[in-house]
Design an enzyme around this catalytic site. Structure first.
Site, PDB file in Angstrom:
ATOM      1  N   GLU A   1      40.336  39.599  38.313  1.00 51.09           N
ATOM      2  CA  GLU A   1      39.058  40.113  38.308  1.00 51.09           C
ATOM      3  C   GLU A   1      38.879  41.604  38.110  1.00 51.09           C
ATOM      4  O   GLU A   1      38.298  42.148  37.465  1.00 51.09           O
ATOM      5  CB  GLU A   1      38.304  39.478  39.490  1.00 51.09           C
ATOM      6  CG  GLU A   1      36.770  39.811  39.369  1.00 51.09           C
ATOM      7  CD  GLU A   1      36.184  41.129  39.823  1.00 51.09           C
ATOM      8  OE1 GLU A   1      34.993  41.372  39.723  1.00 51.09           O
ATOM      9  OE2 GLU A   1      37.189  41.886  40.559  1.00 51.09           O
TER      10      GLU A   1
ATOM     11  N   ASP B   1      43.634  39.242  43.414  1.00 46.14           N
ATOM     12  CA  ASP B   1      44.097  40.661  42.940  1.00 46.14           C
ATOM     13  C   ASP B   1      43.138  41.725  43.582  1.00 46.14           C
ATOM     14  O   ASP B   1      42.034  41.352  44.004  1.00 46.14           O
ATOM     15  CB  ASP B   1      43.997  40.816  41.373  1.00 46.14           C
ATOM     16  CG  ASP B   1      42.590  40.707  40.753  1.00 46.14           C
ATOM     17  OD1 ASP B   1      41.753  39.637  40.914  1.00 46.14           O
ATOM     18  OD2 ASP B   1      42.153  41.506  39.809  1.00 46.14           O
TER      19      ASP B   1
END
Length: 452
Positions: free
Chosen positions: A150, A88
């Site tokens: 994250e 991500d």
């Protein structure tokens, strides 16, 4: 027998092409409308790992973003190494401020520009390159864990670690999500600050008032908020909240930042001075920091001659290694509540917490890592701290207390992670991948040679 350095160079063109394909996927978990892109990103990572030779590849989720776990079994008697990265990325911000389209990877002057080119899709590329350089047959077991949230604080990571503990168990954990001292000097990150944030809201009136009729008699909330936030620092810029922890940097072997480097690395404007006291490394790695990262109030375009009844701000605090994030948030809350000007009502809503972490980086695993860095980079690695926070490292340490944790990365001072014009230095990618390939070899008892 073929040299690993050449093997890495041979696989880098395909690895770079795969990285560019990943960058084109807008895997911003923080944006609900782009969460399908995060799923597509997980599927792309899964296929890359399967094609690289991992026999056991799974996409998993525990109430959050999809993550990928891939496993290659260890030869008899060999250790298992867990390689971490995340797929991500941060939102791109204002796209018009980018020199090139944020999700179209573009090379300029030896750097690859685009959101996620470095943070942290380059971590995935590093792991792929190291594994491919070994021909899919490294002398150690390899588990790759690629997380999907994250950049949103890893809220489901603890559930992932609990649900897939057996699949993720390893002797050594390599977390490729950090910085290097420069494009020519690598770093091993051995300390990280933690994080605690909150929203502070100030209220002075039950409705807005004409500023001409009542200004100078009753306080407006925004003025109160500004005065309250100003109490967080002294005149030199040091944090003024009592009860916060400072740590000691004497055990870290690093060159300090020069004023010229600070100005160059940060884009500090002419005439603007540094804040705080002590060396840059002390201020950045070993002391707490407090930053106001957002304010909610009337925008200028909608402003009128009105006393604002309520205003709020988000306050972010970094916690030095050895400190406790929960206790620091309590100290910040007490400070804000005790210093409201003119009796204004103050409400503090707690936000995210992430514990700091310090690594005792000594012993055979760290010796192997330093040797791998030296041979790949041609320079000894600097044992460095990081001013930012990677809270999940403490979670890994708690879940796997016997594992040795290595925090590495492909970023450098010009990467601009989280900002506009994020970029990856392509030479750093090659050196980081070579170092990781050497590390796998040495943890498996090899001298850095692989069978053709």
């Amino acid at each position: 027998m073929t040299d690993l350095v050449q093997r890495v160079r041979d696989v880098l063109p395909s690895v770079r092409a795969d990285l560019e394909d990943l960058v084109r996927i807008q895997s911003v978990w923080a944006d609900p409308e782009r969460r399908p892109e995060v799923q597509r990103s997980a599927e792309a990572v899964s296929k890359l790992l399967s094609d690289a030779g991992f026999g056991d590849v799974r996409i998993v989720a525990e109430g959050g973003a999809p993550a990928v776990i891939a496993h290659h079994p260890a030869p008899d008697g060999a250790p298992t190494v867990l390689l971490y990265a995340h797929h991500d990325v941060q939102p791109e911000g204002e796209a018009t401020q980018w020199h090139t389209p944020p999700f179209e990877p573009t090379e300029r002057d030896g750097r690859l520009y685009g959101r996620g080119t470095a943070d942290d899709k380059a971590g995935i590329a590093t792991h792929l390159a190291a594994f491919r350089a070994h021909g899919g047959r490294p002398p150690v077991g390899v588990t790759v864990f690629v997380e999907g949230e994250e950049e949103s604080g890893s809220p489901s990571l603890s559930r992932l670690l609990a649900a897939h503990r057996e699949a993720l168990a390893a002797d050594v954990i390599v977390i490729a999500d950090s910085d290097n001292w420069s494009t020519e000097i690598p770093s091993l990150t051995v300390s990280l600050r933690g994080l605690a944030d909150c929203i502070v809201e100030v209220a002075t009136l039950d409705h807005g008032l004409h500023s001409g009729m009542w200004g100078g008699v009753v306080p407006d909330a925004l003025t109160v908020l500004v005065r309250l936030l100003a109490t967080l620092h002294d005149d030199e810029g040091n944090v003024a909240v009592e009860g916060l922890h400072d740590t000691d940097t004497s055990g870290l072997d690093f060159p300090d930042y020069t004023p010229e480097r600070v100005r160059a690395d940060t884009g500090l404007l002419d005439g603007v001075r540094e804040i705080g006291s002590g060396s840059v490394a002390q201020r950045l790695w070993a002391k707490p920091a407090i930053t106001v990262i957002g304010i909610d109030t009337t925008p200028i375009a909608k402003a009128s001659n009105t006393l604002i009844p309520r205003a709020r701000a988000k306050v972010s605090m970094r916690v030095a290694p050895g400190g406790d994030a929960t206790a620091h948030l309590a100290a910040l809350t007490s400070h804000l509540q005790a210093r409201a000007p003119w009796g204004a009502q103050v409400t503090v809503t707690p936000g995210d917490l992430g514990e700091p972490y310090a690594i005792a980086a000594s012993g055979p695993v760290y010796d192997a890592a330093r040797s791998a860095f030296r041979d790949a980079w041609g320079h000894d690695a600097v044992d460095a701290g990081v001013g930012g926070s990677i809270p999940f490292i403490a979670e890994f340490a708690a879940a796997f207390p016997d594992a040795k944790i290595l925090v590495t990365g492909v970023e450098d001072p010009d990467t601009q992670a989280h900002s506009i014009n994020e970029s990856l230095h392509l030479g750093v990618l090659e050196r980081a991948a070579t170092a990781e390939a050497f590390l796998l070899a040495r943890l498996g008892g090899s001298d850095g040679q692989v069978a053709p």
